[in-house]
Enzyme design. Structure first.
Site, PDB file in Angstrom:
ATOM      1  N   GLU A 240       0.853  -1.183   0.000  1.00  0.00           N
ATOM      2  CA  GLU A 240       0.000   0.000   0.000  1.00  0.00           C
ATOM      3  C   GLU A 240       0.892   1.237   0.000  1.00  0.00           C
ATOM      4  O   GLU A 240       1.665   1.460   0.936  1.00  0.00           O
ATOM      5  CB  GLU A 240      -0.938   0.014   1.213  1.00  0.00           C
ATOM      6  CG  GLU A 240      -1.953   1.150   1.151  1.00  0.00           C
ATOM      7  CD  GLU A 240      -3.056   1.003   2.186  1.00  0.00           C
ATOM      8  OE1 GLU A 240      -4.189   1.412   1.902  1.00  0.00           O
ATOM      9  OE2 GLU A 240      -2.778   0.479   3.281  1.00  0.00           O
ATOM     10  N   ILE A 241       0.787   2.030  -1.052  1.00  0.00           N
ATOM     11  CA  ILE A 241       1.561   3.266  -1.180  1.00  0.00           C
ATOM     12  C   ILE A 241       0.712   4.409  -0.626  1.00  0.00           C
ATOM     13  O   ILE A 241      -0.352   4.710  -1.158  1.00  0.00           O
ATOM     14  CB  ILE A 241       1.926   3.534  -2.649  1.00  0.00           C
ATOM     15  CG1 ILE A 241       2.760   2.380  -3.208  1.00  0.00           C
ATOM     16  CG2 ILE A 241       2.679   4.851  -2.782  1.00  0.00           C
ATOM     17  CD1 ILE A 241       3.003   2.462  -4.707  1.00  0.00           C
TER      18      ILE A 241
ATOM     19  N   SER B 135      -5.344   1.695   7.807  1.00  0.00           N
ATOM     20  CA  SER B 135      -5.728   0.722   6.777  1.00  0.00           C
ATOM     21  C   SER B 135      -4.910  -0.557   6.904  1.00  0.00           C
ATOM     22  O   SER B 135      -5.431  -1.654   6.693  1.00  0.00           O
ATOM     23  CB  SER B 135      -5.552   1.330   5.384  1.00  0.00           C
ATOM     24  OG  SER B 135      -4.214   1.739   5.164  1.00  0.00           O
TER      25      SER B 135
ATOM     26  N   ASP C 279       5.214   5.359   2.877  1.00  0.00           N
ATOM     27  CA  ASP C 279       4.753   6.747   2.934  1.00  0.00           C
ATOM     28  C   ASP C 279       5.956   7.676   2.940  1.00  0.00           C
ATOM     29  O   ASP C 279       6.990   7.380   3.568  1.00  0.00           O
ATOM     30  CB  ASP C 279       3.899   6.985   4.182  1.00  0.00           C
ATOM     31  CG  ASP C 279       2.959   8.171   4.002  1.00  0.00           C
ATOM     32  OD1 ASP C 279       1.728   7.948   3.922  1.00  0.00           O
ATOM     33  OD2 ASP C 279       3.448   9.317   3.912  1.00  0.00           O
TER      34      ASP C 279
ATOM     35  N   ASP D 299       9.852   8.155  -0.816  1.00  0.00           N
ATOM     36  CA  ASP D 299       9.108   8.257  -2.066  1.00  0.00           C
ATOM     37  C   ASP D 299       9.119   6.878  -2.732  1.00  0.00           C
ATOM     38  O   ASP D 299      10.181   6.356  -3.076  1.00  0.00           O
ATOM     39  CB  ASP D 299       9.776   9.300  -2.960  1.00  0.00           C
ATOM     40  CG  ASP D 299       9.088   9.471  -4.302  1.00  0.00           C
ATOM     41  OD1 ASP D 299       8.160   8.701  -4.626  1.00  0.00           O
ATOM     42  OD2 ASP D 299       9.485  10.393  -5.047  1.00  0.00           O
TER      43      ASP D 299
ATOM     44  N   HIS E 290      -1.411  11.183  -5.167  1.00  0.00           N
ATOM     45  CA  HIS E 290      -2.513  11.430  -6.105  1.00  0.00           C
ATOM     46  C   HIS E 290      -2.106  12.365  -7.247  1.00  0.00           C
ATOM     47  O   HIS E 290      -2.957  12.772  -8.047  1.00  0.00           O
ATOM     48  CB  HIS E 290      -3.758  11.987  -5.399  1.00  0.00           C
ATOM     49  CG  HIS E 290      -4.168  11.214  -4.191  1.00  0.00           C
ATOM     50  ND1 HIS E 290      -4.107   9.840  -4.129  1.00  0.00           N
ATOM     51  CD2 HIS E 290      -4.633  11.624  -2.980  1.00  0.00           C
ATOM     52  CE1 HIS E 290      -4.531   9.430  -2.943  1.00  0.00           C
ATOM     53  NE2 HIS E 290      -4.837  10.487  -2.229  1.00  0.00           N
TER      54      HIS E 290
ATOM     55  N   GLU F 298      -6.186   4.686  -6.299  1.00  0.00           N
ATOM     56  CA  GLU F 298      -7.286   5.350  -5.600  1.00  0.00           C
ATOM     57  C   GLU F 298      -7.284   6.866  -5.819  1.00  0.00           C
ATOM     58  O   GLU F 298      -6.293   7.454  -6.243  1.00  0.00           O
ATOM     59  CB  GLU F 298      -7.188   5.086  -4.087  1.00  0.00           C
ATOM     60  CG  GLU F 298      -7.488   3.674  -3.679  1.00  0.00           C
ATOM     61  CD  GLU F 298      -7.559   3.521  -2.162  1.00  0.00           C
ATOM     62  OE1 GLU F 298      -8.026   2.463  -1.702  1.00  0.00           O
ATOM     63  OE2 GLU F 298      -7.145   4.449  -1.434  1.00  0.00           O
ATOM     64  N   ASP F 299      -8.436   7.459  -5.478  1.00  0.00           N
ATOM     65  CA  ASP F 299      -8.608   8.919  -5.435  1.00  0.00           C
ATOM     66  C   ASP F 299      -8.252   9.593  -6.754  1.00  0.00           C
ATOM     67  O   ASP F 299      -7.614  10.657  -6.794  1.00  0.00           O
ATOM     68  CB  ASP F 299      -7.788   9.518  -4.290  1.00  0.00           C
ATOM     69  CG  ASP F 299      -8.296   9.074  -2.927  1.00  0.00           C
ATOM     70  OD1 ASP F 299      -9.404   8.515  -2.861  1.00  0.00           O
ATOM     71  OD2 ASP F 299      -7.587   9.272  -1.928  1.00  0.00           O
TER      72      ASP F 299
END
Length: 311
Positions: free
Chosen positions: A42-43, A50, A68, A89, A115, A140-141
């Site tokens: 999960e980035i 979560s 993160d 990153d 994003h 996502e997003d």
């Protein structure tokens, strides 16, 4: 087993921030993975909640890696030893090395990072190759793709959504009717964001699914992604006769003479180049007009001086 919605409703630990539609759709998309020994990346983990919920949802998972860029995430700790947190990153070489050091491949990847369009495109270009066959990549997003601050806009040719929409054409590569590799179709994104796409990996994109603000990309072997032979079953053809003869045939329609296919770039990318060229030429014309006006003024002065001398 409890649904993802139920787990979120009951969760009391670290904060997790997801939109309602995500939870309902993820139950459908991830259902086949729930009992499997998956590896998940999960980035973008923010407060880290979560990851706690995923450990409850995927009870048989082997490892959960959260990445993160915020150094404050280094303070996050988990009782579950399967959870690993990497700070940095995700698209930086040193960070990617740390992530892959924990697990060289993944079954599920969720990009919930910056994003920003460039980051999303780069993350897909790099991490999709580390997704296992049958795996799922989720971005996502993507509503941010419509916003200027995130390198987007409704008609932005290099927004993250424009990229994923382009992958729909990549899936249908065998029907283009021209001799062009898949990676040529995303060349504009490669140039715009200084990243590279592997032809063999693009051939392993099995499906693209969109729902509000999310794109889901499934991966399978290249052979599993072709149309295959035509299969005609049955014997009675009273309405459209002769179809049995087509059984086992393939589909090919050469399109090299089609101007909408033979274009070097997609129209939206070409428009940006043309607009840039037009702006440059407009600036050049303005400069020439100013130079011409100066010359005309000088000629007028010279003509007046000549007239005065003759008088």
């Amino acid at each position: 087993m409890k649904s993802l919605v139920q787990l979120y409703q009951e969760h009391q630990g670290k904060v997790s921030d997801k939109w309602e539609i995500y939870l309902a759709e993820y139950d459908r998309i991830f259902s086949g993975f729930r009992s499997q020994p998956i590896r998940m990346l999960e980035i973008g983990i923010q407060n880290g909640g979560s990851l706690e919920i995923w450990t409850e949802y995927f009870r048989n998972a082997r490892i959960f890696i959260g990445c993160d860029i915020n150094p404050a995430c280094s303070r996050l700790s988990y009782e579950d030893p399967r959870v690993k947190v990497v700070i940095g990153d995700a698209n930086a070489e040193v960070t990617a090395a740390q992530i892959l050091g924990h697990s060289p491949a993944f079954d599920l990847i969720i990009d919930d990072g910056s994003h920003v369009s460039s980051d999303i495109v780069k993350s897909f270009a790099f991490y999709f190759r580390h997704l296992e066959q049958g795996g799922v990549f989720v971005a996502e997003d993507l509503h941010c793709s419509y916003w200027q601050d995130f390198e987007g806009g409704l008609y932005h040719p290099y927004s993250s959504l424009a990229f994923f929409k382009r992958l729909v054409d990549v899936i249908n590569h065998e029907h283009w009717g021209i001799d062009r590799e898949r990676k040529e179709l995303v060349r504009g994104f490669s140039e715009q964001y200084q990243t590279q796409f592997d032809e063999a990996q693009l051939a392993q994109i099995h499906s693209i699914e969109f729902f509000n603000s999310v794109c889901v990309v499934r991966k399978k072997t290249a052979r599993a992604n072709v149309l295959g032979d035509r299969i005609v079953a049955g014997r009675s053809d009273q309405v459209v006769p002769g179809l049995q003869a087509l059984s086992g045939s393939s589909l090919a329609q050469p399109q090299s003479a089609n101007p909408w296919t033979a274009m070097d770039r997609a129209p939206d990318e070409a428009w940006e180049q043309l607009a840039h060229t037009a702006a440059q030429r407009g600036s050049r014309i303005e400069s020439l007009a100013q130079a011409l006006a100066q010359k005309e003024s000088q000629l007028s002065d010279l003509s007046r001086e000549a007239g005065e001398k003759e008088g």
